[in-house]
Scaffold this active site. Structure first.
Site, short mmCIF file in Angstrom:
data_model
loop_
_atom_site.label_atom_id
_atom_site.label_comp_id
_atom_site.label_asym_id
_atom_site.label_seq_id
_atom_site.Cartn_x
_atom_site.Cartn_y
_atom_site.Cartn_z
CG ASP A 52 -2.15 -0.80 1.04
OD1 ASP A 52 -2.46 -1.12 -0.12
OD2 ASP A 52 -2.79 -1.13 2.05
CE1 TYR A 114 3.85 -6.94 4.04
CE2 TYR A 114 3.17 -9.22 4.35
CZ TYR A 114 3.25 -8.08 3.57
OH TYR A 114 2.71 -8.09 2.30
#
Lengths: 259, 259
Positions: A52, A114
């Site tokens: 994003d 992540y």
């Protein structure tokens, strides 16, 4: 045609995400412009993942096909010369011909990790703007670590998926490891899994922060997961703290990755 | 009138240095705009030091006078609300009335410490663009540490001063400590002294890098210093690696600083 796998890293602060978009600067567009210069032709690049707007990548892969006989190391140097300072080409591997047909930068991914960075201090940090999420109240990182471990395993994560996502048939994902670690005022949440739904990591962080605020206690993450209800989970934590940290083309726990 | 001493930190990447300039964005101008909003009046701010374009500060002080009875902690919060993310107000102290007349953010400084960061890797690092100087050849940090120690003491530093500087009567400065430390691929040069000439730290780094390249050996820094010749010293290393790291209003080695 040769199939090349590029490894790169980027600071996503300036970009409207990885994916090419109309009227907004994306990482993929900038990389494609550089590829066009180096390979004398606009080649499609296939990324390993979407990220994003404002999300960073410490490791990111894309593949491309080319007829040009440029050595992988030379391609890395040439691309870096064409790229801005916030996108770095790290390495390039030519996929062996017998494996090239089956290899795909996105579909061949076995697992990803992540990292989410929280700057836990009342004091503003000018060097972490866009690089971490500032939380001013004191966070008990050990409590968060215990809560984070409740994510480990195979679960239906539909409660940890943004409403804006397209309906997915399969919301089941397997988390291989998850934990929270504090180093001074910096808290890091690390999570590795076979795949992640839209905004899943950021909603995991928002949920852990409910525990930090005393609104959830140990065991509650398990309950929130089982509820399958987005409303039970926490907010979607801001993009700036999120880093795609590791992308693996080998099953979790096995050695000798492709790269 | 109250005299307030503010402590701040900034990422200098976007700025044309600390000092207010025509037609270029400076840290001081942005801070003064915020001060004007919070203190309802454009007050002069007096900084502790100049920093060049692209140079960062992990600690920086300025003083100002005001008639407004805003508590120091509230001023910090209000200023941070008016400032961009790359400038952070850290603290504010009211100078006691009996010391206010004598205290000056610049002239009262007893010593300062700078840090210079070198990213020593062939691999481009997108998270250190504008934050460190990339040196691709392998640097022997231990050799640089021994060379750096030759700066310690009181010397005439006219050979370590940029030609652009105004003629200074006194080029003598005392360096209290200097050293080089490696942590992974990041090398840090730290140097503390009673004062620094224009570009002095960056020329020190350029000179240490001559040793890294094998063009100077141990003992040569002493010889270069004694030559008083700018040509004997190394290049002015880029601004991006430089951080004003510590500013002290107490003599070196003494406790209980004013701040």
């Amino acid at each position: 045609m040769r199939k090349l796998l590029f490894e790169m890293a980027y600071d996503g602060s300036r970009y409207h995400g990885y994916q090419v978009q109309q009227n907004a600067l994306s990482v993929a567009e900038v990389v494609q412009d550089a590829v066009e210069v180096v390979f004398k032709k606009r080649e499609d690049i296939v990324g390993c993942s979407r990220t994003d707007a404002g999300v960073h990548a410490s490791q990111y892969f894309f593949h491309m096909e080319t007829a040009l006989q440029i050595p992988p190391e030379a391609a890395v140097i040439a691309l870096n010369n064409c790229l801005p300072g916030d996108i770095a080409m790290l390495s390039c591997t030519e996929i062996p011909p017998d494996k090239a047909a089956d290899f795909h930068a996105r579909y061949s991914v076995c697992w990803k990790e992540y990292v989410y960075k929280i700057w836990n201090s009342k004091v503003k940090n000018p060097f972490l703007q866009d690089r971490a999420y500032q939380v001013k109240y004191p966070v008990d990182a050990e409590l968060l670590d215990r809560c984070a471990r409740e994510f480990i395993g195979t679960h239906d994560f539909r409660g940890f998926c943004s409403a804006g996502a397209k309906p997915t048939e399969n919301y089941t994902r397997t988390i291989y490891r998850a934990g929270v670690h504090r180093e001074g005022d910096l808290i890091e949440f690390r999570v590795a899994g076979d795949g992640f739904l839209y905004n899943m990591v950021r909603i995991m962080v928002g949920t852990l922060l409910l525990a930090a605020e005393g609104k959830l206690k140990e065991g509650d993450v398990t309950r929130v997961l089982a509820s399958l209800d987005r409303e039970q989970a926490g907010i979607t934590a801001p993009a700036a703290g999120l880093y795609l940290n590791w992308v693996s083309y080998t099953p979790f726990g096995e050695e000798n990755p492709v790269k």
